[in-house]
Design an enzyme around this catalytic site. Sequence first.
Site, mmCIF file in Angstrom:
data_model
loop_
_atom_site.group_PDB
_atom_site.id
_atom_site.type_symbol
_atom_site.label_atom_id
_atom_site.label_comp_id
_atom_site.label_asym_id
_atom_site.label_seq_id
_atom_site.Cartn_x
_atom_site.Cartn_y
_atom_site.Cartn_z
ATOM 1 N N ASP A 303 0.931 -1.084 -0.079
ATOM 2 C CA ASP A 303 0.022 -0.031 0.094
ATOM 3 C C ASP A 303 0.943 1.313 -0.013
ATOM 4 O OD1 ASP A 303 0.839 -0.035 2.791
ATOM 5 O OD2 ASP A 303 -1.458 0.061 3.437
ATOM 6 N N ALA A 374 -12.156 2.880 5.120
ATOM 7 C CA ALA A 374 -11.704 2.718 3.857
ATOM 8 C C ALA A 374 -12.650 2.537 2.860
ATOM 9 C CB ALA A 374 -10.685 1.629 4.009
ATOM 10 N N GLU A 375 -13.832 1.858 3.410
ATOM 11 C CA GLU A 375 -14.995 1.597 2.312
ATOM 12 C C GLU A 375 -15.602 2.819 1.935
ATOM 13 O OE1 GLU A 375 -14.878 -0.119 5.139
ATOM 14 O OE2 GLU A 375 -14.312 -2.151 4.771
ATOM 15 N N THR A 376 -15.882 3.682 2.819
ATOM 16 C CA THR A 376 -16.514 4.919 2.308
ATOM 17 C C THR A 376 -15.447 6.017 1.904
ATOM 18 O OG1 THR A 376 -16.561 6.047 4.565
ATOM 19 C CG2 THR A 376 -18.553 4.741 3.806
ATOM 20 N N ARG A 377 -14.494 5.964 2.363
ATOM 21 C CA ARG A 377 -13.111 6.963 2.232
ATOM 22 C C ARG A 377 -13.678 8.255 2.653
ATOM 23 N NH1 ARG A 377 -11.117 6.932 -3.122
ATOM 24 N NH2 ARG A 377 -13.283 5.899 -4.129
ATOM 25 N N LYS A 391 -15.549 15.071 5.176
ATOM 26 C CA LYS A 391 -14.626 15.385 4.637
ATOM 27 C C LYS A 391 -14.151 13.902 3.856
ATOM 28 C CE LYS A 391 -11.028 14.838 7.623
ATOM 29 N NZ LYS A 391 -11.780 14.356 9.051
ATOM 30 N N ASP A 514 -1.653 -3.791 7.885
ATOM 31 C CA ASP A 514 -1.855 -3.634 9.347
ATOM 32 C C ASP A 514 -3.208 -3.692 9.808
ATOM 33 O OD1 ASP A 514 -2.303 -1.119 8.219
ATOM 34 O OD2 ASP A 514 -0.547 -0.308 9.437
ATOM 35 N N ASP A 518 -7.414 -5.067 6.073
ATOM 36 C CA ASP A 518 -6.316 -5.783 5.232
ATOM 37 C C ASP A 518 -6.392 -7.216 5.512
ATOM 38 O OD1 ASP A 518 -5.211 -3.561 4.014
ATOM 39 O OD2 ASP A 518 -3.741 -3.380 5.888
#
Length: 676
Positions: A303, A374-377, A391, A514, A518
Amino acid sequence: MSGQRKSMLSGGIAKQALKDSFMKLNPAVMMKNPVMFVVEVGTFVVLLMVLFPSYFHTEGRIGFNLTVFLILLFTVLFANFAEALAEGRGKAQADTLKKSKKDTTANKMVGGEIKVVSSAELRKGDVVIVSQGEMIPGDGEVIEGLASVDESAITGESAPVIKEAGGDFSSVTGGTRVVSDQIKVMIKSDPGESFLDRMISLVEGAARQKTPNEIALNTLLTTLTLIFLIVVVTLAPIAKYFGISLDIPVLISLLVCLIPTTIGGLLSAIGIAGMDRVTQFNVLAMSGKAVEASGDINTIILDKTGTITFGNRMASQFIPVGDADYAETAYWAAVSSVKDETPEGRSVLELVKKQSIEVHPEAAAAGEFIEFKAETRMSGIDLVDGRHVRKGAVDAVKRWVQAQGGSIPADLDMESDKIASEGGTPLAVAVDSRIYGLIHLKDTVKPGMKERFDQLRQMGIKTIMCTGDNPLTAATIAQEAGVDDFIAESKPEDKIAVIRREQAEGKLVAMTGDGTNDAPALAQADVGLAMNSGTAAAKEAANMVDLDSDPTKIIEVVAIGKQLLMTRGALTTFSIANDVAKYFAIIPAMFMAAIPEMNVLNVMKLGSPLSAILSALIFNAVIIPLLIPLAMKGVAYKPISSSRLLSRNLLIFGLGGVIAPFIGIKLIDLVVHLWI
Ligand SMILES: Nc1ncnc2c1ncn2[C@@H]1O[C@H](COP(=O)(O)OP(=O)(O)OP(=O)(O)O)[C@@H](O)[C@H]1O
Ligand SMILES: [K+]
Ligand SMILES: [Mg+2]
């Protein structure tokens, strides 16, 4: 662990290994290594002939037979010593680890009250409070608070690390010590199943199983041994036909010289030493198979943030778009971050403070916090007055705003591309259907990345950078770091998709990670390297854990894996090539007297038939300890393509393996011949 690194020949280990070499003579143990077991049986038979010469009619040969017995015994002991030496370092490490695994008291939360219990009583799901100076009583996850923790007991690294609730630095390990502040920890492992327990059994080799590669090679070696056993057994009647009677000790010597004792004796030492080398790098490999797989890796998924870049993405500027002004943009950026505990979120509040902008986002703290995922960011807050503040990644925020019927300010793309083309991460700030502006998050590529990726390319390994960031930032960083390929705007499931795609093409894939998100990808990858600082889920799913939490270490792990495979290949080649030369030493010596034509094979011109046999046998024995350093350290490794490596090693170890014994046996014979 680095603090306790031991040199290969540290006195204590060598002494213990010497003792273990004799313990390993136990036939039940030897049986696991068929090649050496055959040697042991031969040794025993010759011993019987030494002890009961009248029964075997070998009175005239006691001296020779005793010599053969001793050389054979040493052959077995040398092989045992190699294995014991390789195991020794792990055992020494395990002992030190066991010392840090003492029972401690724990402050367990029971119905809102604190009860002092023994750490041995803690079970999964228990919650404990750990304060300054106290030992963390078990593996778990910080659910409240922040503390600095001294993890030197497991990592050997003395600088304390910060552990905090939420995010990727929340997991703590039993046996480490809180050096400041106080945390509430939820225990994640039952007694006997902790990380330290697993680590001890790993370095101790208790959990060591033969890898599929080792099993395959062992089968080949066993087959070779069987073939030579049949050859040697049928040789006696053939010799008899020519009027030569071959003594049993001579036949056993011939057999031992012909079977692949060199690799048979060193095989398990090579495997153990390979795992140990990984451990010396502060990486815990859950199996030897994982280490070997890393030697065959074709693709590495990395990443961006924290692996290729330093990962301390900091807000450096607010950029208003449309008709918003700077103060408004800063204000909403701050509001969206009041409860955002990620480094990015906190850096926004710090920037606001640093620029002395008069905003008081705390007033907004009364809303419902929307955690970054991480899905919606995106992250943000739903205010009590009904307004939704967000944001996040520009494309995600754009979609979110459009879904509410909002329009996109004309200058948004231009401004965000400007940030991205510098390698920065733009975050868009929006309230309901209106986008106010951007936050410029800065990050830097770690130095030396380009050289590392160049090395990997020379090894024939493809690197793919997977990032949640936008394509332009991704492209800039990818170019700067020199990775082969990148995937932008990726969600956690995209990582698995890339891994599966590569695997479907028959490739072996490694990845580092991490976070909890993941974990599935770490499990899917052939080699999954989790960071020790990461979440328990990631560590569970991976087959390796880096105690130093350095994601670039995957590169070293790959090199060690390759070195392990190469060492095994090189010594197998050497061992089999060796046996060819011994054949030329012994066969002519055995038959020369009766069949003068055999003399053309007698290229070595050895002193006498008996000295030829003893010389070959001595060479066969001493080559094992001579090769122990190579087996333990691994053959010299250069980052070049596998096919070039293979031909280079074939040349060195194949040709060397044929030539070395001719010289060695001849030299030994010059001395031995003086004695008999
Ligand atoms: N605290 C945050 N609040 C809102 N959006 C964020 C936050 N942190 C990151 N983002 C956005 O979400 C995107 C994805 O973040 P994520 O951490 O999943 O991936 P990344 O760090 O960009 O990539 P990598 O996989 O290389 O770590 C980021 O590129 C950024 O645009
Ligand atoms: K041999
Ligand atoms: Mg990330």
